[in-house]
Design an enzyme around this catalytic site. Structure first.
Site, short mmCIF file in Angstrom:
data_model
loop_
_atom_site.label_atom_id
_atom_site.label_comp_id
_atom_site.label_asym_id
_atom_site.label_seq_id
_atom_site.Cartn_x
_atom_site.Cartn_y
_atom_site.Cartn_z
N GLU A 1 0.82 -1.17 -0.02
CA GLU A 1 0.02 -0.14 0.16
C GLU A 1 0.85 1.08 0.20
OE1 GLU A 1 -3.40 0.08 -0.19
OE2 GLU A 1 -2.40 2.13 -0.90
N LYS B 1 8.35 -1.49 -2.14
CA LYS B 1 7.52 -0.86 -1.11
C LYS B 1 8.71 -0.18 -0.08
CE LYS B 1 4.95 0.71 1.97
NZ LYS B 1 3.68 1.37 2.14
N CYS C 1 6.05 4.38 9.07
CA CYS C 1 6.52 3.41 8.01
C CYS C 1 8.07 3.96 7.84
CB CYS C 1 5.90 3.77 6.76
SG CYS C 1 4.40 2.75 6.69
C1 UDX Z 1 0.54 -1.38 9.63
C2 UDX Z 1 1.99 -0.78 9.29
O1 UDX Z 1 2.31 0.36 9.94
C3 UDX Z 1 2.46 -0.80 7.84
O2 UDX Z 1 3.79 -0.87 7.70
C4 UDX Z 1 1.93 -2.06 7.33
O3 UDX Z 1 2.19 -2.10 5.80
C5 UDX Z 1 0.59 -2.39 7.67
O4 UDX Z 1 0.40 -2.51 8.88
P1 UDX Z 1 -1.23 0.16 10.01
O5 UDX Z 1 -2.46 -0.27 9.39
O6 UDX Z 1 -0.88 1.66 10.15
O7 UDX Z 1 -0.08 -0.45 9.16
O8 UDX Z 1 -1.06 -0.37 11.65
P2 UDX Z 1 -2.04 -0.57 12.84
O9 UDX Z 1 -2.91 0.68 12.76
O10 UDX Z 1 -1.57 -0.71 13.87
O11 UDX Z 1 -3.08 -1.72 12.38
C6 UDX Z 1 -2.73 -3.09 12.39
C7 UDX Z 1 -4.08 -3.76 13.16
O12 UDX Z 1 -3.78 -5.21 12.91
C8 UDX Z 1 -4.14 -3.28 14.47
O13 UDX Z 1 -5.76 -2.95 14.83
C9 UDX Z 1 -4.24 -4.64 15.33
O14 UDX Z 1 -5.07 -4.73 16.30
C10 UDX Z 1 -4.40 -5.68 14.10
N1 UDX Z 1 -4.06 -7.22 14.42
C11 UDX Z 1 -2.66 -7.22 14.67
C12 UDX Z 1 -4.54 -8.14 14.49
O15 UDX Z 1 -5.96 -8.11 13.78
N2 UDX Z 1 -4.21 -9.22 14.36
C13 UDX Z 1 -3.00 -9.87 14.81
O16 UDX Z 1 -2.47 -10.77 14.86
C14 UDX Z 1 -2.15 -8.33 15.05
C1 UDX Z 2 4.42 7.38 3.90
C2 UDX Z 2 4.70 7.16 2.33
O1 UDX Z 2 4.34 8.51 1.78
C3 UDX Z 2 3.39 6.37 1.87
O2 UDX Z 2 3.53 6.13 0.53
C4 UDX Z 2 3.52 4.91 2.78
O3 UDX Z 2 2.58 4.30 2.20
C5 UDX Z 2 3.65 5.19 4.28
O4 UDX Z 2 4.65 5.98 4.50
P1 UDX Z 2 3.16 8.47 5.62
O5 UDX Z 2 4.02 8.22 6.49
O6 UDX Z 2 1.77 8.48 5.83
O7 UDX Z 2 3.33 8.05 4.45
O8 UDX Z 2 3.24 10.24 5.38
P2 UDX Z 2 4.05 11.06 4.53
O9 UDX Z 2 3.41 12.15 3.66
O10 UDX Z 2 5.09 10.30 3.76
O11 UDX Z 2 4.95 11.74 5.52
C6 UDX Z 2 6.18 11.27 6.38
C7 UDX Z 2 6.73 12.23 7.40
O12 UDX Z 2 7.50 12.99 6.39
C8 UDX Z 2 5.67 12.98 8.05
O13 UDX Z 2 6.35 13.31 9.44
C9 UDX Z 2 6.03 14.32 7.14
O14 UDX Z 2 5.85 15.48 7.91
C10 UDX Z 2 7.46 14.48 6.76
N1 UDX Z 2 7.73 15.25 5.61
C11 UDX Z 2 6.98 14.73 4.45
C12 UDX Z 2 8.59 16.45 5.67
O15 UDX Z 2 9.07 16.60 6.91
N2 UDX Z 2 8.73 17.09 4.49
C13 UDX Z 2 8.14 16.83 3.48
O16 UDX Z 2 8.57 17.27 2.49
C14 UDX Z 2 7.46 15.67 3.17
#
Ligand code: UDX
Ligand code: UDX
Length: 458
Positions: free
Chosen positions: A162, A217, A273
């Site tokens: 994603e 990714k 991430c």
């Molecule tokens: C996360 C990571 O940040 C990202 O790098 C990865 O690509 C996808 O997983 P995110 O959706 O942001 O992304 O994580 P989070 O909001 O913590 O959601 C994960 C969910 O999975 C939680 O709600 C957790 O309760 C659930 N989970 C975890 C299960 O249902 N079963 C499990 O065994 C572990």
């Molecule tokens: C990132 C990737 O963009 C996305 O494609 C991937 O799936 C998950 O990780 P995200 O972490 O949600 O997404 O936010 P992003 O907009 O990438 O920003 C990451 C961090 O960089 C933030 O703290 C943001 O404030 C910072 N940032 C971004 C800067 O400091 N300067 C910039 O010019 C851009």
């Protein structure tokens, strides 16, 4: 094969919005999102859309379109797995905090648990899709578990990372730059291809081998983070020389080969991430003996840590080398605007640094709850915890403060009555703008000592 039912394990920042958009765009497919966390599922099912577990512009509309029609949230993981032809794994893969690879490698225990559960429950052939960001060659491990512990059921594994960014997730899902599908089995690839082609132009759906998809990714996040660290490194040089980092970013960004995005100097990048994926890349490179490659990418993180630390050090130095007993208002706690996510937010590190110098901290963020802010500071002891106050009102947070630090680029900060804020502060009134958000000229006219990342007051 035409897919009629999908299950997604993990209702987080990735699984929730992604599956909601698939359900919205494919009304003929039943999409069930499951999670072990009961309160999270209850929040997704809450009739008051204000209570959804994540804040994301436009998400409430998507949920309104699809929930109860063909989008369901549940804690009955077994049932959803059994019913689905295609299962997305979207659980978290945090950096390991124990054992081999501690502090670097991705912890895959939740992924493995999911694979074992899928193997145990499945009675019919299924396609398993890795949505979580995973180290290269994880699909092989998942396949191994599924093939060796299952009931003779055939599993096809696809990697479909994603790329959505928080704050713009719905927009990114509706209009992705590309969708990446890694796999070996043509039939499985085309089943997933058909789902996305309901709304994504076919030429934007890329198919590769599994390992290229997994590595793409990690590489995309590493390149994006590298741009932020690159411009942040230049911001420090600007502060010393009298150059202005916004002007430099504009000048270099107009070069089509460089491009204008991801060139904003800041308090340092955060989010779930960037750091995790780079550490992962570094770990993988090291494990293949590629030390120069590992060192090269590790520097992106070293630079980011430096940027966060030097921001708080600059506050302390400017406030006459002591912040003990002084009130400092932090505007913004989320790692970027338009999200309530605080994972790896620079604000956490900056608050910790200031509190270790005994400053009184007042925090205001439009979307992050007091409970979350306190959870982020669990490392502090009880006495230090007393130094932190969370406010529901920005004017109250700033009142009687010695300094204000802007840590998230929320649009609303630009709409405040800064004259009023100035009048209620101690003088000299300092503003440390970690996002280059406010109008420098106007702030100086009001009377503030205005210090922005990447520009000097020479
Ligand atoms: C996360 C990571 O940040 C990202 O790098 C990865 O690509 C996808 O997983 P995110 O959706 O942001 O992304 O994580 P989070 O909001 O913590 O959601 C994960 C969910 O999975 C939680 O709600 C957790 O309760 C659930 N989970 C975890 C299960 O249902 N079963 C499990 O065994 C572990
Ligand atoms: C990132 C990737 O963009 C996305 O494609 C991937 O799936 C998950 O990780 P995200 O972490 O949600 O997404 O936010 P992003 O907009 O990438 O920003 C990451 C961090 O960089 C933030 O703290 C943001 O404030 C910072 N940032 C971004 C800067 O400091 N300067 C910039 O010019 C851009």
């Amino acid at each position: 094969m035409k897919i009629k039912s999908i299950c997604c394990i993990g209702a987080g920042y990735v699984g929730g919005p992604t599956m909601a958009v698939i359900a919205q765009k494919c009304p003929d497919i039943k999409v069930t999102i499951v999670d072990l966390n009961e309160s999270r599922i209850a929040a997704w099912n809450d009739s008051n859309l204000e209570n959804l577990p994540i804040y994301e512009p436009g998400l409430a509309d998507v949920i309104t379109d699809a929930r109860g029609r063909n989008l369901f949230f549940s804690t009955d993981v077994d049932k959803a797995i059994d019913e689905a032809q295609m299962i997305f794994i979207s659980v978290n893969t945090p950096t390991k905090n124990y054992g081999v690879g501690k502090g670097m490698a991705a912890d895959l225990k939740y992924i493995e648990l999911c694979a074992r559960q899928i193997a145990r429950v499945s009675k019919h052939d299924k396609i398993v899709v890795e949505k979580s960001t995973l180290p290269v060659r994880t699909a092989e491990a998942i396949k191994n578990i599924l093939d060796n512990t299952g009931n003779g059921v055939q599993f096809q594994i696809l990697s479909n990372p994603e790329f959505l960014a928080e704050g713009t997730a719905v927009q990114d899902l509706h209009n992705p730059d590309r969708v990446l599908i890694g796999g070996e089995n043509e039939e499985a690839i085309s089943a997933l291809f058909d789902i996305y082609s309901n709304w994504v132009p076919k030429e934007k759906i890329l198919t590769t081998n599994v390992w290229s998809s997994e590595l793409s990714k990690l590489t995309a996040n590493a390149f994006l983070a590298q741009r932020v660290s690159s411009i942040n490194s230049i911001s420090e040089l600007c502060e010393k020389t009298g150059a202005d980092v916004s002007e430099v970013a504009k000048a270099i960004g107009m070069d089509a080969r460089i491009g204008s995005k991801f060139l904003k100097a800041s308090v340092g990048f955060g989010g779930s991430c960037f750091q995790k994926d780079i550490l992962n890349l570094v770990y993988i490179a090291k494990s293949y003996g590629l030390h120069e490659v590992a060192d090269y990418w590790e520097q992106v993180i070293i630079m980011n840590d430096h940027q966060k630390n030097r921001f708080s050090q600059n506050i302390i130095k400017t406030l006459y080398n002591t912040v003990s007993g002084k009130k400092i208002a932090l505007l913004g706690w989320a790692f970027k605007k338009d999200t309530n996510d605080t994972r790896e937010s620079a604000a956490i590190n900056i608050a910790q640094n200031l509190i270790s110098e005994q400053a009184n901290i007042a925090v205001y963020d439009p979307k992050v709850s007091e409970k979350q802010i306190k959870l982020d500071l669990l490392d502090l002891d009880e006495k230090q915890m007393d130094l932190i106050n969370v406010s529901q009102d920005p004017y109250e947070a700033c009142s009687n403060s010695h300094a204000i630090a802007i840590l998230t680029e929320w649009d609303e900060f630009n709409t405040y009555d800064w004259k009023k804020i100035y009048n209620n502060m101690l003088k000299p009134a300092f503003v440390f703008d970690g996002r280059n958000l406010l109008d420098k000229k106007q702030m100086i006219e009001i009377g503030f000592t205005y210090i922005a990342v990447g520009s000097s007051n020479l």
